[in-house]
Scaffold this motif. Sequence first.
Motif, PDB file in Angstrom:
ATOM      1  N   ALA A  32       0.830  -1.211   0.000  1.00  0.00           N
ATOM      2  CA  ALA A  32       0.000   0.000   0.000  1.00  0.00           C
ATOM      3  C   ALA A  32       0.863   1.259   0.000  1.00  0.00           C
ATOM      4  N   GLU A  33       1.990   1.228   0.720  1.00  0.00           N
ATOM      5  CA  GLU A  33       2.879   2.387   0.789  1.00  0.00           C
ATOM      6  C   GLU A  33       3.505   2.688  -0.567  1.00  0.00           C
ATOM      7  N   ALA A  36       0.476   3.963  -3.139  1.00  0.00           N
ATOM      8  CA  ALA A  36      -0.161   5.261  -2.875  1.00  0.00           C
ATOM      9  C   ALA A  36       0.422   6.409  -3.705  1.00  0.00           C
ATOM     10  N   ARG A  39      -0.810   7.651  -7.390  1.00  0.00           N
ATOM     11  CA  ARG A  39      -1.982   8.504  -7.632  1.00  0.00           C
ATOM     12  C   ARG A  39      -1.555   9.871  -8.179  1.00  0.00           C
ATOM     13  N   GLU A 108      -3.342  -1.715  -7.702  1.00  0.00           N
ATOM     14  CA  GLU A 108      -4.141  -2.291  -6.610  1.00  0.00           C
ATOM     15  C   GLU A 108      -4.645  -3.686  -6.975  1.00  0.00           C
TER      16      GLU A 108
END
Length: 182
Positions: A32-33, A36, A39, A108
Amino acid sequence: DGLKSQVFDNKEFGYWKVTVERPLRKSAQFTAERIAPLRFDKSLAAEMEWMFSQWGADVYKKDFFAGKKEKIQRWLDHEQFELTGANLKKLLDPKLWLARRELLEIAEKLQKHFGDETCDQIWNNFTLFTEDVKTVIGYEISFNKYFYVHQPLRDLAEVVKEIRDLEAETKGLLEQILSFSA
């Protein structure tokens, strides 16, 4: 000696030029890090992050920025961001936001599918599907390739004799030109 014309198939002149662009990274880690920051565009990360924190997923709507330009410009001035006209236009371009969202969604999905492990082969497979492949199909007629007839070089002795004859013809001509102008 009388080569006047030749007949070739159309395929004789065709070519394909394929340019494959892919990143140099050979491994990836889908955490996730790491996902992110995808984006936001690296060159506009702070600005995009603020805009996303202000309006959330609405920034992905087509005509979202139509009424927000002044508010964004005031914030940029207040925070002392100096954006060029091109970067401001890029920041307010819905295509940039949609492209970043699409990249984020793909990452994702990969994280969901593969987990948080570090993967060498996954990244290579990922780039096979997302790399920008540019193919140009064209035709080129190279007359030299098909119609050039080689002319052998002249003998060195013949070239030297011709140079000496030219020197003898022009002997004294340089002195005449220089003495005339003086």
